[in-house]
Design an enzyme around this catalytic site. Structure first.
Site, PDB file in Angstrom:
ATOM      1  CG  HIS A 235       8.309 -99.642 -82.217  1.00 52.40           C
ATOM      2  ND1 HIS A 235       7.163 -98.931 -82.490  1.00 52.40           N
ATOM      3  CD2 HIS A 235       8.115-100.882 -82.739  1.00 52.40           C
ATOM      4  CE1 HIS A 235       6.310 -99.703 -83.139  1.00 52.40           C
ATOM      5  NE2 HIS A 235       6.861-100.886 -83.314  1.00 52.40           N
ATOM      6  NE  ARG A 297      14.221 -95.071 -68.581  1.00 51.24           N
ATOM      7  CZ  ARG A 297      14.227 -94.528 -69.794  1.00 51.24           C
ATOM      8  NH1 ARG A 297      14.784 -93.348 -69.984  1.00 51.24           N
ATOM      9  NH2 ARG A 297      13.671 -95.151 -70.820  1.00 51.24           N
TER      10      ARG A 297
END
Length: 618
Positions: A235, A297
């Site tokens: 991941h 972000r």
């Protein structure tokens, strides 16, 4: 326009922000821990403030010290970079409350997208497609099991507060669900302080596609097209690219429109990324792409978007935070060529990608790529922070050209003595399936055998090592060769050590030299130490099963489970090491007794340190 900026981060992203700020005439302030005092980002800033000791909780996560540093240096804005406090709504509010400019998403937007279940409910209301699954409040194991059964296996259990690959479990059958649920909840509670989960349908051929969005305070929102981040390991993103392979105009329009809808739904301002999961089993189609989450972000992989659009996203952030409108409208943005980025990590693929720390006696990159790095030659990689050494970014006219350029750039990396994944990256970028664009999140697992180096030197390495220790022909060309006989063909064999293992090499007539630094050879992203064979070095290396338990990586001893003289059984846990947020348990190789115990809890050890020695029982 912002005039002075404190960067509440470190390493590569701090240097990246400083670079754009300086070009814009913005004064920069770096903050750093004591162990980062000599890092390049500290030197490159106009001013620097030490805010604590090595552990992030004592420095980069200390909101009070960051605000104090901004006040003391007269900074008028704070840029959080990525990681650390970049998606912390409380810190964003504290920055604004202190009269400073927050170069990031509004706190309300961070909160709205911070919990996966609430974010998905909001996306459903905004008309953004989401993955089929269960987002309910009833968190009893029985209800979650029923929902998973109804969705159909395989399913994915995800922590609602999760991120960074933590708090996720794939469940292939109903009989596995209870155990996987309990494991996921434990990890979620430990990592995020929240054990709530959601259930999603697991996509069998998943691709991770994300869209870069940007909003301003005037209500404008644009997208800067998509990135494909499907090449992942556990991941964690490994190689990212833009645009996404196989993306047709209609599908691009649909996914980018959905991303803009998502940003508008939370009144978004600044740089953000909308992440989607796509079912790539039948190619990319608008009806097979679903919202996954939003990162409020700037992303690590933002350089590939910069490369294909020609825009400086950090400059965009600073201008928008200063109240200016977006520098470009949607019609002024277009895709130019293809870009790829590889993350160069201080880790050893051969030993299961364990972290590698230590001095960077050699750190060289090819000139053919953009390199965003937080370290430099002569510095070091410490065990306290993320082990990324650099981002290697290439840009070309076509995807095939970009893949070739990335493979060549990774193969040309020279790092010593810290171990890296450069060879692994080079192999991935040149793999025929990757070059053809046949990539999904299972790519690395499927092809691990061909991507992970063997750990054995190639014939070219052995030949180059042998050539390097043979004196020049202008001296005595055969003096280092065995078996010289007058009026007979010489025995062109050379005794050499490569990676501390002895070899007897039959030297070719014209062996190929390789790049080298002192007694280290570099080829295809790997580094090989070499030298004259030691007289006391027996062929074959250390004997197996001698009971010596060595540290497989540098780190801190967080547990010692045995005492001197204790009797142990094969497989029994002896010592636990921690480095870069990873734990490694070391166990007894056979039944026996603890003959030597060399460490205690809390000790910092280097790779190869003797920790425990086990002697077998008679």
């Amino acid at each position: 326009m912002i005039k002075s900026l404190l960067i509440a981060n470190r390493g590569e992203i701090a240097r990246r922000i400083i670079r754009s700020a300086k070009r814009m005439g913005v004064r920069t302030v770096a903050v750093h821990s004591d162990v980062d005092a000599t890092m390049p980002f500290v030197r490159e800033a106009d001013e620097a403030v030490c805010i604590g000791t090595a552990l992030a909780k004592d420095s980069y996560l200390r909101q009070d010290r960051l605000l104090e540093a901004a006040k003391a240096t007269g900074a008028e804005a704070i840029h959080p970079g990525y990681g650390f406090l970049s998606e912390n709504a409380e810190f964003a509010e504290a920055v604004v409350a202190a009269g400073l400019i927050w170069v990031g998403a509004p706190p309300a937007s961070i909160r709205a997208m911070g919990l996966k279940d609430a974010a998905k409910q909001r996306m459903i209301a905004a008309g953004v497609p989401v993955t089929p699954g269960y987002l309910g409040e009833d968190q009893t194991p029985e209800r979650l099991q029923r929902e998973a059964d109804a969705i159909g296996y395989p399913v994915l259990i995800k922590a609602v507060a999760g991120g960074g690959g933590k708090g996720m479990r794939k469940v292939d059958a109903a009989t596995e669900f209870a155990e996987m649920l309990a494991s996921c909840k434990r990890e979620a509670a430990a990592s995020f302080g929240d054990d709530r989960v959601l259930i999603e349908k697991y996509i069998l051929s998943p691709r991770h596609i994300e869209v870069q969005v940007f909003g301003d305070t005037q209500g404008n929102v644009v997208h800067l097209f998509e990135r494909d981040c499907s090449l992942q390991r556990r991941h964690q993103k490994v190689i990212e690219e833009a645009p996404a392979p196989g993306m047709d105009p209609a599908t691009r329009a649909a996914i980018c429109e959905a991303a803009v809808k998502a940003a508008r739904a939370v009144d978004y301002v600044g740089a953000g990324t909308i992440e989607f999961i796509a079912d790539g089993s039948e190619g990319l189609r608008p009806d097979r792409i679903w919202f996954m989450e939003m990162n409020t972000r700037l992303q690590v992989e933002h350089p590939v978007t910069e490369a294909i659009t020609g825009q400086d996203l950090v400059e965009w952030q600073l201008r928008v935070a200063g109240g200016e409108p977006l520098p470009r409208n949607q019609d002024e943005l277009s895709i130019n060529g293809w870009a790829m980025e590889a993350r160069l990590y201080a880790e050893n693929p051969i030993s299961g990608f364990l972290p590698s720390t230590g001095p960077l006696d050699r750190l060289r990159f090819p000139d053919s790529a953009r390199i965003d790095s937080g370290v430099e030659e002569g510095g070091s990689v410490t065990p306290f922070y993320d082990p990324m050494i650099a981002k290697i970014i290439v840009h070309a006219e076509s995807r095939r050209q970009a893949a070739h350029a990335l493979s060549e750039a990774c193969a040309g990396v020279q790092v010593w003595p810290v171990k890296t994944n450069a060879a692994f990256l080079a192999r991935a970028a040149r793999h025929p399936e990757f070059v053809a664009g046949h990539v999904d999140t299972g790519f690395i697992e499927r092809h691990a055998e061909t991507l992970i180096p063997s750990g054995e030197p190639s014939e070219a390495v052995l030949q180059a090592a042998a050539l390097s220790i043979v004196p020049p022909r202008s001296a005595d060309p055969w003096s280092a060769l065995q078996g010289f006989r007058s009026n007979a063909a010489p025995d062109r064999r050379v005794e050499v050590e490569v990676a501390e293992m002895p070899y007897l090499v039959a030297l070719n007539i014209m062996p190929q030299a390789l790049p080298q630094s002192n007694d280290v050879l570099f080829t295809d992203g790997e580094a090989w130490s070499f030298g004259q064979r030691r007289a006391d070095h027996a062929a074959g290396g250390a004997a197996a099963g001698d009971g010596a338990i060595l540290a497989p990586m540098p780190g801190r001893v967080i547990a010692v489970a045995v005492e001197q003289g204790a009797t142990v059984s094969k497989g029994q846990r002896l010592v636990v090491l921690e480095a870069m947020k990873m734990e490694q348990a070391l166990v007894a190789p056979f039944d026996g007794a603890v003959a030597e115990l060399k460490v205690e809890e809390g000790a910092q050890v280097s790779e190869g340190t003797l920790l425990v020695r086990i002697e077998g029982t008679a």
